[in-house]
Enzyme design. Structure first.
Site, mmCIF file in Angstrom:
data_model
loop_
_atom_site.group_PDB
_atom_site.id
_atom_site.type_symbol
_atom_site.label_atom_id
_atom_site.label_comp_id
_atom_site.label_asym_id
_atom_site.label_seq_id
_atom_site.Cartn_x
_atom_site.Cartn_y
_atom_site.Cartn_z
ATOM 1 N N GLU A 172 12.044 45.112 42.309
ATOM 2 C CA GLU A 172 13.499 45.310 42.271
ATOM 3 C C GLU A 172 13.930 46.738 42.651
ATOM 4 O OE1 GLU A 172 12.354 42.149 41.270
ATOM 5 O OE2 GLU A 172 14.476 41.730 41.136
ATOM 6 N N TYR A 179 12.458 49.646 41.632
ATOM 7 C CA TYR A 179 12.169 50.706 40.656
ATOM 8 C C TYR A 179 10.989 51.570 41.162
ATOM 9 C CZ TYR A 179 15.409 48.410 37.468
ATOM 10 O OH TYR A 179 16.545 47.881 36.902
ATOM 11 N N HIS A 190 17.516 46.151 43.866
ATOM 12 C CA HIS A 190 18.890 46.132 43.339
ATOM 13 C C HIS A 190 19.899 46.521 44.416
ATOM 14 C CE1 HIS A 190 17.948 44.931 39.406
ATOM 15 N NE2 HIS A 190 17.429 46.060 38.983
ATOM 16 N N GLN A 229 28.128 36.813 33.836
ATOM 17 C CA GLN A 229 29.281 37.458 33.205
ATOM 18 C C GLN A 229 28.983 38.108 31.856
ATOM 19 O OE1 GLN A 229 32.139 34.195 34.807
ATOM 20 N NE2 GLN A 229 33.355 35.513 33.489
HETATM 21 P P1 NAP Z 1 43.624 37.180 37.353
HETATM 22 O O1 NAP Z 1 42.266 37.727 37.458
HETATM 23 O O2 NAP Z 1 44.520 37.664 36.302
HETATM 24 O O3 NAP Z 1 44.297 37.388 38.789
HETATM 25 C C1 NAP Z 1 45.564 36.964 39.111
HETATM 26 C C2 NAP Z 1 46.171 37.960 40.066
HETATM 27 O O4 NAP Z 1 47.454 37.527 40.386
HETATM 28 C C3 NAP Z 1 46.315 39.320 39.426
HETATM 29 O O5 NAP Z 1 45.209 40.123 39.780
HETATM 30 C C4 NAP Z 1 47.649 39.828 39.939
HETATM 31 O O6 NAP Z 1 47.375 40.799 40.939
HETATM 32 C C5 NAP Z 1 48.323 38.626 40.560
HETATM 33 N N1 NAP Z 1 49.587 38.312 39.876
HETATM 34 C C6 NAP Z 1 49.826 38.271 38.553
HETATM 35 N N2 NAP Z 1 51.114 37.927 38.319
HETATM 36 C C7 NAP Z 1 51.691 37.739 39.515
HETATM 37 C C8 NAP Z 1 52.987 37.361 39.935
HETATM 38 N N3 NAP Z 1 53.946 37.120 39.065
HETATM 39 N N4 NAP Z 1 53.218 37.273 41.256
HETATM 40 C C9 NAP Z 1 52.256 37.529 42.152
HETATM 41 N N5 NAP Z 1 51.010 37.892 41.817
HETATM 42 C C10 NAP Z 1 50.716 37.997 40.503
HETATM 43 O O7 NAP Z 1 43.579 35.618 37.184
HETATM 44 P P2 NAP Z 1 42.790 34.499 37.975
HETATM 45 O O8 NAP Z 1 42.368 34.905 39.314
HETATM 46 O O9 NAP Z 1 43.676 33.318 37.863
HETATM 47 O O10 NAP Z 1 41.519 34.281 37.124
HETATM 48 C C11 NAP Z 1 41.631 33.945 35.775
HETATM 49 C C12 NAP Z 1 40.376 34.368 35.041
HETATM 50 O O11 NAP Z 1 39.350 33.449 35.377
HETATM 51 C C13 NAP Z 1 39.884 35.739 35.438
HETATM 52 O O12 NAP Z 1 40.339 36.723 34.562
HETATM 53 C C14 NAP Z 1 38.415 35.602 35.347
HETATM 54 O O13 NAP Z 1 37.953 36.048 34.118
HETATM 55 C C15 NAP Z 1 38.145 34.120 35.464
HETATM 56 N N6 NAP Z 1 37.507 33.882 36.758
HETATM 57 C C16 NAP Z 1 36.449 34.646 37.109
HETATM 58 C C17 NAP Z 1 35.834 34.441 38.303
HETATM 59 C C18 NAP Z 1 34.647 35.264 38.702
HETATM 60 O O14 NAP Z 1 34.350 35.390 39.846
HETATM 61 N N7 NAP Z 1 33.911 35.836 37.803
HETATM 62 C C19 NAP Z 1 36.291 33.482 39.150
HETATM 63 C C20 NAP Z 1 37.395 32.719 38.784
HETATM 64 C C21 NAP Z 1 38.001 32.950 37.590
HETATM 65 P P3 NAP Z 1 48.543 41.730 41.540
HETATM 66 O O15 NAP Z 1 49.520 41.925 40.444
HETATM 67 O O16 NAP Z 1 47.884 42.979 41.980
HETATM 68 O O17 NAP Z 1 49.078 40.989 42.709
HETATM 69 FE FE1 SF4 Z 2 24.015 34.923 31.960
HETATM 70 FE FE2 SF4 Z 2 24.673 32.969 30.308
HETATM 71 FE FE3 SF4 Z 2 25.946 33.214 32.648
HETATM 72 FE FE4 SF4 Z 2 23.378 32.408 32.503
HETATM 73 S S1 SF4 Z 2 25.198 31.334 31.726
HETATM 74 S S2 SF4 Z 2 24.199 33.915 33.892
HETATM 75 S S3 SF4 Z 2 22.622 33.630 30.826
HETATM 76 S S4 SF4 Z 2 25.988 34.652 30.960
#
Ligand code: NAP
Ligand code: SF4
Length: 676
Positions: free
Chosen positions: A166, A168, A254, A341
């Site tokens: 990785e 290291y 990494h 996550q």
């Molecule tokens: P989010 O992360 O809160 O993003 C929504 C975006 O919309 C904000 O970044 C904001 O950016 C914009 N927004 C907010 N209010 C608005 C408005 N009134 N008008 C226009 N734009 C607006 O929410 P999400 O994308 O729906 O995701 C929800 C949650 O699901 C996330 O917090 C995350 O934890 C999870 N998720 C994670 C992943 C991942 O890849 N790990 C994937 C999907 C979902 P601006 O204000 O800058 O425009």
């Molecule tokens: Fe990590 Fe749990 Fe997501 Fe698997 S499910 S990648 S162990 S947080």
């Protein structure tokens, strides 16, 4: 006869025997750095030993200070350190498990000003430039590894894993890019591998024959100028001769710009290189990366591609994984969805590691589900992950639980996530909860919307409101035109035009953009060959290309996409630390146009009108997809001060839509249910 005979077969190492072929790979949990966390660390490993894992490997401990990954990281340098570790090793042995201490010298990945490496060449992922190790430092570091291994033996470990992959320190010495030395520790592959080989010899001499030495070798570097398979085989043979017991697979540095473990990596994607090396050595070899379910693991072993399989995250997700396999309860496995996550993202943020689907991981002594002596009648409203988590934990504790879901099926937002290309694993979580609902005796009522009156009439003691969220709507002129869709409409299959504006660049904006890049009905999961082509990975396991990299061939996108946000920060800055770069790279490769500092004016039949840098512009798009976050749904909650028969609790997205994520939702459900 077991369904998984190869997986459950013991492995005789001559002086000791592993009870099966499952290895829990190393995962830094943040509990190994301070001795006062060892009771928690011991409980974490004990639970997995009890769950049947044959061999476990701790998170990395450095052999000296220069080897720290972070300042004040864990070390094994003194007799006191060794004695402290006995708490962990005894806990594992009590349950019939075996455990290795991983010795990790971070080299130029050390996030501190005292880092060292083969040559003074900075890594692209670390601001600190390493100092070149002198000949005498190399010799003293060899001794440090040997001392660390000897102390590990004193601490009750069954062996050590020497971390040589990785990117290291030991990998840095083997690399022709980072190792530009002209002395005996550099030059051709014989010179570059001298340091790790000498370490193995010194460790073997220090610990004797009856002690496991596992070496984790980078079998494919995935960085420019990396080693070829010929060189990897030469190193593997030399390590074998030097005295290793097991060879573990390392994949990619990494700093590699090829994903190696995120959820979009096909299962067992890299097992070919393990099989290739296995042809040339006689010590058992461990396959690794994206092996999360027993069918995949069994096939690897049955096909003779490896002798053991390593799973770190899947055993974080389900400590009972092996026992479930052995007792034909595979459908009860809580599958790791490779989201990173709560595990790697936490580790890289210097937070205690846990698991999104298993909030008890690393919290075994704190989040405890004890049988209740006073069963209560509990209604859980909402069959998303928060509700399912609360319902199944409460029922497992002996409460009488009814789960109400307004839709025809459980799963909530996970039903949307699992249709995104590369997120197919999310369906495993729904399968797991479906099985747990049945097993714990939760009464499931689908297609059932409930009101407060219903709840009160039915005389529940507790009502858990897990009613989730609805997509936030846009409040601009034209927002109600038919070409304006929510992300939920799109992921459920609403027709979308060829030119699309995606409003909002959070996790869902990225997911939806990725979804729209591909034609509907594309095979899921992506075939391995297509995935390798897209990321420029040499498909030949006996690769002669440097680092196993070839020119990437990206499929042209089926749509032209604009991804927009109001903030002026980089798009995707808030995505996961270890997975965000993959999403950004995917969209960049497919020419998604990313605009920031945008204000949305109106939607007309011509497209979306926006202002950027004070200039009004028209984006001529056919469809506007709104991914602007969510709003909580919580009508069921009584107003403050209102008298109700039942006690009401609010969890998940219904409690807080901002930064809603499944990690918080599942944990909140479990913690509440553990308290009731
Ligand atoms: P989010 O992360 O809160 O993003 C929504 C975006 O919309 C904000 O970044 C904001 O950016 C914009 N927004 C907010 N209010 C608005 C408005 N009134 N008008 C226009 N734009 C607006 O929410 P999400 O994308 O729906 O995701 C929800 C949650 O699901 C996330 O917090 C995350 O934890 C999870 N998720 C994670 C992943 C991942 O890849 N790990 C994937 C999907 C979902 P601006 O204000 O800058 O425009
Ligand atoms: Fe990590 Fe749990 Fe997501 Fe698997 S499910 S990648 S162990 S947080």
């Amino acid at each position: 006869m077991s369904d998984y005979p190869h997986l459950l077969e013991p492995l005789n190492l001559g002086f000791t025997q592993l009870k099966n072929r499952v290895v829990m790979g190393s995962m830094h949990t943040k509990l190994e750095d301070r001795f006062y966390h060892y009771p928690k660390l011991a409980a974490y490993f004990a639970e997995r030993a009890k769950g049947g894992v044959g061999l476990m490997i701790t998170g990395g401990v450095s052999p000296n200070r220069a080897g720290w990954l972070l300042p004040m990281g864990g070390t094994m340098n003194t007799m006191g350190d060794a004695l402290n570790h006995r708490l962990v090793t005894h806990a594992v042995h009590r349950h019939g498990g075996k455990i290795l201490l991983q010795i990790l010298h971070a080299g130029r990945y050390g996030y501190h000003p005292f880092s060292v490496s083969a040559s003074p060449i900075k890594s692209a992922i670390n601001p600190f430039k390493p100092r070149q190790m002198s000949d005498s430092e190399i010799l003293s570091t060899i001794k440090d590894f040997a001392r660390c291994a000897k102390l590990a033996k004193l601490g009750g470990y069954d062996g050590v894993e020497i971390m040589g992959s990785e990117g290291y320190l030991l990998n840095q010495f083997i690399s022709r890019t980072v190792n530009q030395r002209t002395d005996r520790w550099g030059g051709d592959v014989e010179g570059r591998m001298r340091f790790p080989v000498e370490i193995v010899k010194a460790v073997r001499a220090a610990v004797g024959e009856k002690f496991i030495i596992c070496y984790r070798l980078s079998l494919i570097d995935l960085v420019h100028n990396g080693n070829t398979m010929d060189e990897v085989v030469t190193i593997a043979k030399a390590l074998e001769k030097a005295g290793i017991t097991l060879l573990n697979t390392g994949i990619g540095w990494h700093e590699a710009r090829v994903p190696t473990i995120v959820t979009s990596v096909p299962r067992a994607a890299f097992v070919g290189v393990t099989a290739e090396v296995r042809k040339h050595i006689s010590v058992p070899i461990i396959a690794s990366n994206r092996i999360n379910m027993p069918d995949t693991a069994e096939k690897i072993l049955a096909d003779g591609q490896a002798d053991l399989v390593s799973m770190a995250r899947p055993l974080l997700a389900d400590p009972d994984w092996v026992n479930k396999v052995a007792t034909r309860r595979v459908d009860e496995i809580n599958t790791c969805i490779a989201c990173n996550q709560a595990c790697l993202d936490h580790a890289f943020n210097n937070q205690r590691v846990t698991c999104l689907v298993n909030p008890r991981a690393c919290y075994e002594t704190e989040l405890v589900y004890v049988k209740t002596r006073k069963p209560r009648r509990i209604a859980v409203v909402g069959g998303g992950v928060a509700g399912m988590s609360a319902a199944t934990v409460a029922a497992s504790r002996g409460h009488e639980v009814t789960l109400f879901e307004a839709q025809a099926d459980i799963g909530g937002q996970f039903n949307l996530a699992r249709v995104v290309p590369g997120k197919e694993e999310f369906h495993e979580t729904i399968r797991y909860f479906r099985k747990m609902i049945e097993k714990t005796g939760v009464e499931l009522r689908l297609n059932t919307s409930v009101s407060r009156e219903d709840m009160e009439k039915q005389g529940f003691d507790d009502v858990i409101v897990a009613t989730g969220v609805v997509p936030r709507q846009l409040k601009i002129d034209g927002a109600n035109l038919p070409q304006v869709l929510s992300y939920a409409d799109v992921l459920k299959g609403a027709p979308v035009g060829h030119r699309v504006a995606v409003i909002g660049a959070g996790g869902i904006g990225f997911d939806v953009s990725e979804f729209l890049l591909h034609p509907a009905g594309q095979p899921q999961p992506q075939p391995l060959a297509d995935w390798e082509r897209e990321w420029g990975i040499d498909p030949n396991p006996n690769y002669s290309t440097e680092g196993g990299l070839v020119r990437a061939q990206v499929q042209p996108p089926v749509r032209e996409i604009f991804l927009l946000q109001r903030k002026t920060t980089s798009l995707g800055a808030g995505l996961g630390k270890t997975s965000g770069w993959v999403h950004r790279a995917q969209l960049n490769k497919h020419h998604v146009r990313m605009l920031r500092g945008v204000s949305y004016e109106r939607v007309t039949s011509e497209g979306l009108w926006i202002i950027v840098d004070g200039q009004e512009q028209l984006l001529r798009v056919d469809t506007v997809v709104v991914c602007a976050g969510q709003e909580s749904v919580r009508e069921l909650m009584p107003a403050e001060g209102e008298t109700t028969g039942a006690k009401y609790h609010l969890i998940g997205g219904a409690a807080l839509a901002a930064e809603l994520d499944a990690k918080r939702a599942i944990r909140e459900g479990a913690e509440l249910a553990a308290r009731l």
